[in-house]
Design a protein around this motif. Structure first.
Motif, short mmCIF file in Angstrom:
data_model
loop_
_atom_site.label_atom_id
_atom_site.label_comp_id
_atom_site.label_asym_id
_atom_site.label_seq_id
_atom_site.Cartn_x
_atom_site.Cartn_y
_atom_site.Cartn_z
N ASP A 7 0.62 -1.26 0.05
CA ASP A 7 0.01 0.11 0.00
C ASP A 7 0.80 1.10 -0.10
OD1 ASP A 7 0.99 0.12 2.66
OD2 ASP A 7 -1.05 0.08 3.43
N GLY A 8 2.13 1.00 -0.16
CA GLY A 8 2.77 2.27 -0.54
C GLY A 8 3.79 2.78 1.09
N ARG A 9 3.27 2.20 2.09
CA ARG A 9 4.00 2.62 3.53
C ARG A 9 5.45 1.98 3.22
NH1 ARG A 9 0.40 -0.01 7.89
NH2 ARG A 9 0.91 -1.96 6.49
N PRO A 10 6.18 2.99 4.17
CA PRO A 10 7.64 2.57 4.13
C PRO A 10 7.87 1.19 4.86
CG PRO A 10 7.48 4.72 4.73
CD PRO A 10 6.01 4.07 4.66
N GLY A 11 8.74 0.33 4.35
CA GLY A 11 9.10 -0.89 5.26
C GLY A 11 9.98 -0.36 6.53
N VAL A 12 9.79 -1.52 7.53
CA VAL A 12 10.34 -1.28 8.81
C VAL A 12 11.49 -2.17 8.50
CG1 VAL A 12 10.03 -1.66 11.04
CG2 VAL A 12 8.36 -0.80 9.69
N ALA A 13 12.53 -1.61 9.27
CA ALA A 13 13.99 -2.50 9.37
C ALA A 13 14.14 -2.60 11.00
CB ALA A 13 15.18 -1.71 8.73
N PRO A 40 15.17 -3.06 18.39
CA PRO A 40 15.23 -1.67 17.75
C PRO A 40 14.95 -1.67 16.43
CG PRO A 40 16.88 -2.23 19.15
CD PRO A 40 16.29 -3.45 19.09
N ALA A 41 13.90 -0.63 15.87
CA ALA A 41 13.36 -0.73 14.61
C ALA A 41 12.56 0.47 14.28
CB ALA A 41 12.29 -1.89 14.52
N GLY A 42 12.61 0.50 12.77
CA GLY A 42 11.96 2.01 12.39
C GLY A 42 11.93 1.90 10.96
N GLU A 43 11.21 2.84 10.35
CA GLU A 43 10.77 3.05 9.16
C GLU A 43 12.19 3.26 8.13
OE1 GLU A 43 7.56 5.85 8.26
OE2 GLU A 43 5.97 4.35 8.98
N VAL A 44 12.24 2.80 6.89
CA VAL A 44 13.35 2.65 6.27
C VAL A 44 13.02 4.08 5.36
CG1 VAL A 44 14.43 1.82 4.06
CG2 VAL A 44 13.63 0.21 5.72
N GLU A 45 13.86 5.04 5.51
CA GLU A 45 13.80 6.16 4.85
C GLU A 45 14.13 6.30 3.23
OE1 GLU A 45 16.37 9.06 7.03
OE2 GLU A 45 14.81 8.81 8.66
N ARG A 56 20.51 3.01 11.85
CA ARG A 56 20.07 4.46 12.29
C ARG A 56 19.57 4.13 13.40
NH1 ARG A 56 15.85 6.53 11.15
NH2 ARG A 56 15.52 4.97 9.08
N GLU A 57 18.31 3.46 13.46
CA GLU A 57 17.26 3.27 14.38
C GLU A 57 17.86 2.95 15.88
OE1 GLU A 57 14.33 4.29 14.49
OE2 GLU A 57 14.02 5.00 12.55
N THR A 58 18.76 1.99 15.51
CA THR A 58 19.57 1.40 16.82
C THR A 58 20.19 2.63 17.71
OG1 THR A 58 19.80 -1.03 16.09
CG2 THR A 58 21.07 -0.03 17.78
N ARG A 59 21.03 3.57 16.81
CA ARG A 59 21.57 4.76 17.35
C ARG A 59 20.64 5.81 17.95
NH1 ARG A 59 24.38 5.72 13.06
NH2 ARG A 59 22.92 7.03 12.30
N GLU A 60 19.62 5.96 17.34
CA GLU A 60 18.47 6.95 17.71
C GLU A 60 17.77 6.60 18.92
OE1 GLU A 60 17.43 8.65 13.11
OE2 GLU A 60 16.11 7.66 14.31
#
Length: 137
Positions: A7-13, A40-45, A56-60
């Motif tokens: 559906d176009g949402r960014p993937g999550v890493a 630790p996870a977040g959207e792929v930019e 990046r998400e782990t650091r943030e």
């Protein structure tokens, strides 16, 4: 990985960070369904790889500097419907802490036998296999 859901949402890493015989889990302030403790996870930019997003998400989120060591797999998460990629990472430097208090309530370094207490619904099979090997003492 296309790094986008259908559906176009960014993937999550997600970063599977193993250090000194334990794996790093974080507890989100707002759960996603039955998900509370997770990696630790977040959207792929845009323009970012899943591995780079995991680092990046782990650091943030935790203040740790990590390096990717192995791509463990990807799937559409059965609870969230989000496209997920999982990357095994090792710690380069830092001490884990709640780096983003708006997103995270706490974190824990968890031994292999303790994982079911934090993640009672089980792990993605490639992640489970990796942790079985990496955390076996």
């Amino acid at each position: 990985m296309t790094h986008q859901d259908l559906d176009g949402r960014p993937g999550v890493a997600a970063a599977v960070v193993v250090h000194e015989g334990r794996v790093l889990l974080v507890r989100r302030r707002v759960g996603e369904g039955r998900l509370s403790w997770q990696f630790p996870a977040g959207e792929v930019e845009p323009g970012e790889t899943g591995e780079a997003a995991a680092v990046r998400e782990t650091r943030e989120e935790t203040g740790l500097e990590v390096v990717p060591v192995e791509q463990l797999g990807e799937r559409v998460h059965p609870d969230t419907g989000r496209l997920m990629s999982y990357t095994a990472c090792e710690v380069l430097s830092g001490t884990a802490r709640v780096g983003d208090a708006e997103e995270l309530a706490e974190l824990a370094w968890v031994a292999l036998g303790e994982i079911p207490r934090y993640v009672p619904y089980g792990l993605f099979e490639p992640v489970r296999q990796y942790l079985d090997a990496a955390l076996r003492t």
